[in-house]
Design a protein around this motif. Structure first.
Motif, mmCIF file in Angstrom:
data_model
loop_
_atom_site.group_PDB
_atom_site.id
_atom_site.type_symbol
_atom_site.label_atom_id
_atom_site.label_comp_id
_atom_site.label_asym_id
_atom_site.label_seq_id
_atom_site.Cartn_x
_atom_site.Cartn_y
_atom_site.Cartn_z
ATOM 1 N N TRP A 232 0.828 -1.207 0.000
ATOM 2 C CA TRP A 232 0.000 0.000 0.000
ATOM 3 C C TRP A 232 0.862 1.257 0.000
ATOM 4 O O TRP A 232 0.533 2.246 -0.654
ATOM 5 C CB TRP A 232 -0.926 -0.002 1.226
ATOM 6 C CG TRP A 232 -2.128 -0.852 1.032
ATOM 7 C CD1 TRP A 232 -2.217 -2.194 1.253
ATOM 8 C CD2 TRP A 232 -3.407 -0.442 0.559
ATOM 9 N NE1 TRP A 232 -3.479 -2.635 0.953
ATOM 10 C CE2 TRP A 232 -4.235 -1.588 0.531
ATOM 11 C CE3 TRP A 232 -3.956 0.776 0.164
ATOM 12 C CZ2 TRP A 232 -5.561 -1.542 0.116
ATOM 13 C CZ3 TRP A 232 -5.282 0.819 -0.244
ATOM 14 C CH2 TRP A 232 -6.066 -0.328 -0.268
ATOM 15 N N VAL A 271 -6.143 5.978 -0.478
ATOM 16 C CA VAL A 271 -5.090 4.977 -0.268
ATOM 17 C C VAL A 271 -4.376 5.228 1.056
ATOM 18 O O VAL A 271 -4.074 4.297 1.810
ATOM 19 C CB VAL A 271 -4.084 4.985 -1.440
ATOM 20 C CG1 VAL A 271 -2.860 4.130 -1.114
ATOM 21 C CG2 VAL A 271 -4.739 4.475 -2.717
ATOM 22 N N THR A 275 -4.237 2.768 4.288
ATOM 23 C CA THR A 275 -2.935 2.343 4.803
ATOM 24 C C THR A 275 -2.880 2.471 6.319
ATOM 25 O O THR A 275 -2.414 1.557 7.018
ATOM 26 C CB THR A 275 -1.811 3.182 4.165
ATOM 27 O OG1 THR A 275 -1.875 3.054 2.741
ATOM 28 C CG2 THR A 275 -0.441 2.711 4.642
#
Length: 500
Positions: A232, A271, A275
């Motif tokens: 990630w 994202v 994460t």
């Protein structure tokens, strides 16, 4: 249950209900079967492999042990009749929970469902119906992911679209074929060894792998999540580089490029939020697996606090972006004072995380003060130094720079000067208790969050009292004994203060 797009779930629930009825009848037949024998059964009936309590005729229960491979030696435990029935009852209940899920296409709801489902410690059979099992030459498609789609129905591009609060314009097929998206697809495809076509222009495979990992048992889940964080983080860096290379610091005047720039910004934020959520999950699984000793709680809660700060920040930004997208979609001409006041409030989901932050910070400072002022809490290990323990627990997070600028020296700097006198100045647990009480009404329709808030409130209340006692007595009372229990919450400890 394996019918595509969840079409067989209702039928499966009927079969499950029928099986549970049959098992209940089987359990009720035990007394009758035992009464059919004149002789009394020796030993505890709970340990027998038959309902009557007598040895089975024509079948040896140890047959499995004799047929098993001699090497490597594996202990095979034969379940009693009662435990075998209980096993199938629990298995059927777990399968019923899966079948009762509404197949919500929102990623946040799905992740919460999977995490909540895992709390019941389901069997491998039940967990396997929530994931794709990849073996050599075998790909078994199950409930969550079918034909590369969520539930075999929703493309992962659409799922990520909703999760990242992307503008409606992203549904336009031409924009997905924009040159920047194709370049982005190649970057992600090269990293994931995928083919770089279709929906691989977004991190679909990462989401699929995340769901697969969350469906495994706790030990395997933590092991894989720690390594998965690297993926990630790399994807985030690749996305950020692609975004800067494509647009630089100044936005273009083209409508298509402006739209793509917004998509990049939304995806980057999404994202990053995911994460930090994975990092949070990684840390709390350590409590479930009992990987932390009491002497390590201080550094664990400190790191948890640092991760929660970033997670809360990104969650708040994502909610602001979602609200902004919904507001543009609504096309309001003029906002009323009530709407403006509502917008200025902190969202309940953010306050929920803020409650976590207060508890983590409060426990960190209390543990640091105990370590600094009471010698018994600062007993160095003969095997590993504190720095080595820090590296062992957080090495995977440190490699991924989660969060940035967090290290052992910063941990020491934050906790070295903690004292009982400073604890008395500010009580973080009272803040957590206040937030939990205030935000309860916002989750009246969410029983899971409501139950979690009650637990947090209990921990905060007990720890607030314990902190007052510790600050009042402190190191002046050598008979003071402080211990930590997880009686109210699975990963936030309750402080217990006693006198020996």
């Amino acid at each position: 249950m394996k019918r595509p797009q969840g079409r067989g779930l209702e039928s499966a629930r009927k079969h499950i209900a029928s099986c549970l009825t049959e098992l209940e009848s089987i359990l009720q037949s035990a007394d009758f079967l035992r009464s059919c024998f004149d002789e009394s059964c020796e030993g505890d009936i709970d340990d027998k492999t038959t309902a009557s309590g007598f040895e089975p005729i024509g079948f040896d229960a140890m047959l499995n042990s004799r047929l098993s491979a001699p090497t490597p030696p594996r202990a095979i435990k034969i379940l009693s009749w009662k435990k075998a029935v209980e096993y199938f009852v629990k298995l059927l209940h777990d399968l019923d929970v899966i079948c009762s899920y509404s197949l919500d296409p929102h990623l946040e709801s799905l992740l919460r469902f999977v995490v909540q489902f895992q709390k019941s410690q389901p069997d491998l059979v039940a967990r396997s119906h929530l994931q794709i099992l990849n073996h050599v030459n075998i790909v078994e498609q199950l409930l969550l992911v079918q034909d590369g789609k969520l539930y075999g129905r929703d493309p992962f591009f659409a799922v990520i679209n909703k999760a990242a609060a992307l503008p409606e314009a992203t549904k336009n097929h031409d924009i997905q074929k924009n040159e920047s998206f194709l370049q982005l697809g190649m970057v992600i495809a090269n990293f994931l060894n995928s083919d770089g076509v279709g929906n691989s222009s977004l991190p679909n495979k990462l989401v699929m792998n995340l769901l697969k990992i969350l469906c495994t048992n706790a030990a395997w889940q933590r092991r894989k999540l720690g390594k998965f964080l690297q993926d990630w983080r790399v994807i985030y860096v690749q996305l950020e580089l692609a975004f800067r290379n494509e647009y630089g610091e100044v936005s273009s005047s083209s409508n298509d490029e402006n739209t793509c720039m917004k998509i990049f910004q939304h995806i980057l934020l999404w994202v990053e939020e995911q994460t930090y959520w994975i990092a949070f999950r990684f840390l709390i699984l350590g409590f479930e697996l009992e990987l932390y000793s009491t002497g390590e709680y201080c550094m664990v809660y400190w790191y948890l606090y640092a991760v929660l700060i970033k997670l809360t920040e990104k969650t708040h930004l994502m909610m602001a972006v979602s609200h902004d997208t919904a507001k543009r979609k609504g096309k309001k001409k003029k906002d009323s004072p009530k709407d403006l006041a509502r917008e200025s409030r902190i969202p309940p989901a953010v306050l929920f995380l803020q409650c976590y932050i207060c508890l983590a910070e409060g426990l960190t400072m209390m543990l640091a003060a105990l370590r600094n002022e009471i010698p018994v809490f600062h007993s160095p290990s003969p095997f590993n130094t504190e720095h080595e323990k820090f590296v062992q627990h957080f090495e995977l997070l440190q490699r991924a720079c989660i969060p940035d600028h967090v290290s052992y020296p910063s941990y020491k700097e934050s906790t070295t000067h903690a004292r009982f006198s400073t604890l008395a100045m500010y009580n973080y647990f009272k803040d957590a208790q206040r937030i939990a009480k205030e935000v309860k009404s916002s989750f009246s329709n969410d029983p899971e969050r409501l139950a979690e808030l009650r637990k947090l409130e209990q921990v905060a209340e007990h720890n607030s009292v314990a902190q007052n006692v510790i600050c009042r007595l402190g190191a002046l009372d050598p008979s003071l004994k402080v211990s930590f229990e997880f009686s109210h919450h699975p990963f936030f400890a309750t402080v217990v203060v006693k006198r020996s």
